[in-house]
Design a protein around this motif. Structure first.
Motif, PDB file in Angstrom:
ATOM      1  N   LEU A   1       0.832  -1.210   0.000  1.00 37.41           N
ATOM      2  CA  LEU A   1       0.000   0.000   0.000  1.00 37.41           C
ATOM      3  C   LEU A   1       0.864   1.257   0.000  1.00 37.41           C
ATOM      4  CD1 LEU A   1      -2.780   1.343   0.222  1.00 37.41           C
ATOM      5  CD2 LEU A   1      -2.595   1.103   2.710  1.00 37.41           C
ATOM      6  N   ALA A   2       1.958   1.244   0.758  1.00 37.98           N
ATOM      7  CA  ALA A   2       2.849   2.404   0.803  1.00 37.98           C
ATOM      8  C   ALA A   2       3.490   2.656  -0.562  1.00 37.98           C
ATOM      9  CB  ALA A   2       3.917   2.189   1.871  1.00 37.98           C
ATOM     10  N   ARG A   3       3.886   1.606  -1.258  1.00 33.63           N
ATOM     11  CA  ARG A   3       4.478   1.777  -2.592  1.00 33.63           C
ATOM     12  C   ARG A   3       3.457   2.327  -3.574  1.00 33.63           C
ATOM     13  NH1 ARG A   3       6.782  -3.281  -1.128  1.00 33.63           N
ATOM     14  NH2 ARG A   3       5.199  -4.375  -2.366  1.00 33.63           N
ATOM     15  N   MET A   4       2.212   1.859  -3.470  1.00 31.58           N
ATOM     16  CA  MET A   4       1.161   2.372  -4.363  1.00 31.58           C
ATOM     17  C   MET A   4       0.882   3.843  -4.084  1.00 31.58           C
ATOM     18  SD  MET A   4      -1.496  -0.865  -4.345  1.00 31.58           S
ATOM     19  CE  MET A   4      -0.943  -2.516  -4.690  1.00 31.58           C
ATOM     20  N   ALA A   5       0.923   4.219  -2.814  1.00 30.13           N
ATOM     21  CA  ALA A   5       0.691   5.625  -2.470  1.00 30.13           C
ATOM     22  C   ALA A   5       1.772   6.510  -3.065  1.00 30.13           C
ATOM     23  CB  ALA A   5       0.640   5.779  -0.953  1.00 30.13           C
ATOM     24  N   GLN A   6       3.001   6.054  -3.127  1.00 32.86           N
ATOM     25  CA  GLN A   6       4.083   6.821  -3.720  1.00 32.86           C
ATOM     26  C   GLN A   6       3.895   7.002  -5.214  1.00 32.86           C
ATOM     27  OE1 GLN A   6       7.646   4.712  -2.661  1.00 32.86           O
ATOM     28  NE2 GLN A   6       7.590   5.357  -0.502  1.00 32.86           N
ATOM     29  N   ARG A   7       3.135   6.117  -5.831  1.00 36.04           N
ATOM     30  CA  ARG A   7       2.895   6.209  -7.274  1.00 36.04           C
ATOM     31  C   ARG A   7       1.595   6.923  -7.597  1.00 36.04           C
ATOM     32  NH1 ARG A   7       4.541   0.472  -9.894  1.00 36.04           N
ATOM     33  NH2 ARG A   7       4.089   1.702 -11.774  1.00 36.04           N
ATOM     34  N   GLY A   8       0.910   7.421  -6.577  1.00 36.73           N
ATOM     35  CA  GLY A   8      -0.259   8.251  -6.834  1.00 36.73           C
ATOM     36  C   GLY A   8      -1.590   7.666  -6.430  1.00 36.73           C
ATOM     37  N   VAL A   9      -1.626   6.461  -5.853  1.00 42.10           N
ATOM     38  CA  VAL A   9      -2.886   5.874  -5.407  1.00 42.10           C
ATOM     39  C   VAL A   9      -3.247   6.483  -4.059  1.00 42.10           C
ATOM     40  CG1 VAL A   9      -4.068   3.749  -4.769  1.00 42.10           C
ATOM     41  CG2 VAL A   9      -2.457   3.740  -6.676  1.00 42.10           C
ATOM     42  N   ARG A  10      -4.436   7.053  -3.934  1.00 38.64           N
ATOM     43  CA  ARG A  10      -4.801   7.765  -2.717  1.00 38.64           C
ATOM     44  C   ARG A  10      -5.998   7.142  -1.971  1.00 38.64           C
ATOM     45  NH1 ARG A  10      -0.589   9.170  -3.525  1.00 38.64           N
ATOM     46  NH2 ARG A  10       0.280  11.236  -3.954  1.00 38.64           N
ATOM     47  N   SER A  11      -6.819   6.387  -2.624  1.00 43.29           N
ATOM     48  CA  SER A  11      -8.038   5.897  -1.972  1.00 43.29           C
ATOM     49  C   SER A  11      -7.989   4.407  -1.620  1.00 43.29           C
ATOM     50  CB  SER A  11      -9.252   6.169  -2.867  1.00 43.29           C
ATOM     51  OG  SER A  11      -9.108   5.506  -4.123  1.00 43.29           O
ATOM     52  N   ALA A  12      -6.827   3.749  -1.764  1.00 43.97           N
ATOM     53  CA  ALA A  12      -6.712   2.315  -1.429  1.00 43.97           C
ATOM     54  C   ALA A  12      -6.521   2.149   0.072  1.00 43.97           C
ATOM     55  CB  ALA A  12      -5.551   1.688  -2.188  1.00 43.97           C
ATOM     56  N   ARG A  13      -6.832   0.979   0.556  1.00 45.69           N
ATOM     57  CA  ARG A  13      -6.627   0.638   1.955  1.00 45.69           C
ATOM     58  C   ARG A  13      -6.448  -0.883   2.064  1.00 45.69           C
ATOM     59  NH1 ARG A  13     -12.261   1.397   1.552  1.00 45.69           N
ATOM     60  NH2 ARG A  13     -13.534  -0.256   2.507  1.00 45.69           N
ATOM     61  N   VAL A  14      -5.988  -1.336   3.217  1.00 41.91           N
ATOM     62  CA  VAL A  14      -5.807  -2.766   3.468  1.00 41.91           C
ATOM     63  C   VAL A  14      -7.028  -3.276   4.224  1.00 41.91           C
ATOM     64  CG1 VAL A  14      -4.423  -4.519   4.648  1.00 41.91           C
ATOM     65  CG2 VAL A  14      -3.293  -2.606   3.507  1.00 41.91           C
ATOM     66  N   VAL A  15      -7.615  -4.353   3.737  1.00 37.61           N
ATOM     67  CA  VAL A  15      -8.731  -4.986   4.432  1.00 37.61           C
ATOM     68  C   VAL A  15      -8.321  -6.410   4.807  1.00 37.61           C
ATOM     69  CG1 VAL A  15     -10.497  -3.627   3.263  1.00 37.61           C
ATOM     70  CG2 VAL A  15      -9.774  -5.804   2.289  1.00 37.61           C
TER      71      VAL A  15
END
Length: 277
Positions: free
Chosen positions: A184-198
């Motif tokens: 999730l942290a790597r995706m956030a660095q690439r611009g993903v803002r609305s993802a989360r871990v379930v």
């Protein structure tokens, strides 16, 4: 010179003849009670005619039949032992929760299996986790978000089989919560803002019941048993993380309270790392 050679040959032959007739027994082992190794005494000692018994044809046939029957019986016993060894198999059932393991062991006892004939194995299930985007109001929003993720060159699929999370996107599944958080942290660095871990399945202790050497009769008995969950007893799988519990510890583990969650239950959402876009 020739005369000396002839005399030497005559003396040698005379000495050899004397030795053959035992004239030198005092110089050999005969004086100490050891008979010299000469013919025909040696041959008579080997044959031992007193132990030789001549059988009639009927007696010889009966002896041969008895020897054949004994050999056949021995071969059958060896084959039977080998067949029994091949018939043994390692069987296990589970994984069970603590309450289910207690019910499963009661079923084994009711089926007539001795309590010491099976092993109670405990292993830790690290759970299952997913990086998730959603839940969206409609499929148009789902498709738009999917296109955005694809433009970021990230893998994503439409989520299926989880009605409580649909429509939504599956960006990856992991066996460890730490791995899911790192993704999730790597995706956030690439611009993903609305993802989360379930959490799809929480971490929990599980119990296996194993019979390491079940014979054919035990296998047939286990085939008719209904276990509290799962298909029942099957071939043992590799379980390097499994730990064999002693009887007292196994009983304590089976009776201890435990929180469980079915795989299809509502997931627990982790806090998002960034506000959703």
């Amino acid at each position: 010179m020739l005369r000396i050679l002839v005399i030497a040959l005559l003396v040698g032959n005379a000495l050899l003849l004397a030795a053959q007739f035992g004239l030198f027994d005092r110089l050999t082992g005969a004086a100490s009670g050891q008979a010299p190794q000469r013919e025909p005494e040696r041959l008579q000692r080997q044959v031992d005619p007193q132990s030789v018994r001549i059988l009639s044809p009927q007696a010889a046939s009966a002896a041969l039949a008895a020897a054949t029957a004994s050999a056949t019986t021995t071969a059958a016993q060896v084959a039977s032992a080998a067949s029994m060894a091949r018939a043994q198999a390692c069987l296990e059932a589970g994984p069970f929760t603590a309450g289910e393991a207690d019910v499963a062991q009661r079923s084994l006892r009711d089926a007539g299996l001795a309590p010491g004939s099976w092993q109670v194995l405990a292993r830790e299930d690290s759970g299952a986790f997913m990086v998730y985007m959603g839940r969206y109001a409609d499929r148009e929003t789902l498709q738009r978000k999917l296109d955005e993720v694809k433009r970021l060159k990230l893998d994503a699929d439409e989520l299926r089989g989880k009605p409580e999370l649909q429509p939504g996107l599956d960006l990856g599944r992991f066996d460890q919560r730490a791995d899911a958080d790192a993704a999730l942290a790597r995706m956030a660095q690439r611009g993903v803002r609305s993802a989360r871990v379930v959490t799809l399945r929480p971490a929990q202790s599980q119990t296996l019941l194993r019979l390491p050497a079940a014979d054919a009769a035990t296998q047939a008995r286990l085939a008719g048993l209904t276990m509290p969950s799962g298909p029942g007893f099957g071939a043992c799988a590799d379980a390097p993380a499994a730990l064999t519990l002693p009887p007292v510890a196994a009983a304590s583990a089976a009776s201890a309270p435990q929180r469980t969650s079915a795989p299809n239950s509502a997931p627990t959402s982790a806090p998002t790392s960034a506000p959703a876009r």
